[in-house]
Each structure stands twice: as C-alpha cells, then as structure tokens.
Design an enzyme around this catalytic site. Structure first.
Site, PDB file in Angstrom:
ATOM      1  CG  HIS A  51      -1.971  -1.009   1.236  1.00  0.00           C
ATOM      2  ND1 HIS A  51      -3.056  -0.940   2.073  1.00  0.00           N
ATOM      3  CD2 HIS A  51      -2.147  -2.131   0.487  1.00  0.00           C
ATOM      4  CE1 HIS A  51      -3.855  -1.966   1.862  1.00  0.00           C
ATOM      5  NE2 HIS A  51      -3.324  -2.713   0.895  1.00  0.00           N
ATOM      6  CD  GLU A  53      -2.014   4.156   3.207  1.00  0.00           C
ATOM      7  OE1 GLU A  53      -3.185   4.315   3.591  1.00  0.00           O
ATOM      8  OE2 GLU A  53      -1.711   3.390   2.266  1.00  0.00           O
ATOM      9  CB  CYS A  81      -6.505  -0.562   5.370  1.00  0.00           C
ATOM     10  SG  CYS A  81      -4.781  -1.101   5.232  1.00  0.00           S
ATOM     11  CB  CYS A  84      -1.994   1.658   6.240  1.00  0.00           C
ATOM     12  SG  CYS A  84      -1.597   0.855   4.664  1.00  0.00           S
TER      13      CYS A  84
END
Length: 148
Positions: A51, A53, A81, A84
């Site tokens: 992801h 992040e 999420c 993260c």
C-alpha cells in the site's frame, strides 16, 4: 505545507492509477519537506502489503536510518486501512492527514478506529477530509472505468 505534501500524494495516486493500481498515494514530510512518497503497488509487486502508506513509511525510515518517524507527518489520499494504521502507529508518526474517508476499508475514523483502541501503542494527530472531494472523485472515476 499540508497542500504541498498532499499534492505529492495526489501525484503518486494518479501515477498508481495509470499503472492500473488503485489510485492511492502517500507522502512523508519532515520539517516542511517531503522526504518519501509512493503510490499503491500491490499488483506490480505481487505484494498485498504494498500500500502507498507502507511503501512511503519504508522509504522514509530507510532515508532517515530509523524505524521511528516521530518528527514526521504522513499525507495520504485515502483513509488508511488497519494494516496501514498499525504501521503508522509503530512508526510513531506525529500527524496523519488523509483525503477521502473509506467507509468499507478505513480503520481511522471508520471500521475499527485503530488509534482509539486501548492496544494502540501510539496515536498520531489525525486530520481527515483534506481535498476530500478530489480524492473521492479520483477513486470513483478509476473504479467506474474498470467496471465499464
């Protein structure tokens, strides 16, 4: 600073979308300067943890030579999420700025509200809704095109 770092995150999100990835981007800033940025790369890397992040946090930690980013802020186009949010907590990021909320997969102001849990080691200051309509439109247009 918020707008400059968020603009970098949006550029990363657009680049991710152009690669066929979900258009989410992130940037880490320290002392007024972006030190790392990334867009989603789960498909390209065959890595469900890639992801935006996570990738931006990894790059910032490598650049600073430290697992702790206590004097850094994270800017991301979509509410993080739970994975993260956990990484944000363990990195000890000072502040989180995000664009669109995510009622389905978000874990900050939606879902499990990770930073409000008693088991959360560190909770950053959180500022949501930064350029929210632009972030939501980017996601909506990307997924509409994929369905159409």
């Amino acid at each position: 600073m918020t707008d400059d770092a968020m603009s970098v995150a949006f550029a990363e999100a657009r680049a991710a979308g152009a690669r066929g990835e979900a258009p989410v981007g992130a940037a880490v800033a320290r002392q007024g300067a972006v030190i790392a940025s990334a867009g989603n790369c789960t498909i390209g890397d065959n890595d469900p943890t890639a992801h935006a992040e996570i990738l931006a946090i990894r790059a910032a930690a490598a650049k600073l030579g430290s697992q702790r980013l206590a004097d850094c802020d994270l800017y991301v186009t979509l509410e993080p999420c739970v994975m993260c949010a956990g990484a944000i907590s363990f990195a000890r990021l000072r502040r989180l700025y995000y664009g669109a909320g995510d009622a389905k997969g978000g874990a900050v102001d939606n879902g499990p509200r990770f930073f409000a849990q008693a088991t959360c080691h560190h909770a950053p200051e959180v500022y949501g809704g930064i350029r929210e309509s632009e972030a939501a439109a980017l996601l909506r247009e990307f997924f509409a095109a994929r369905r159409g």
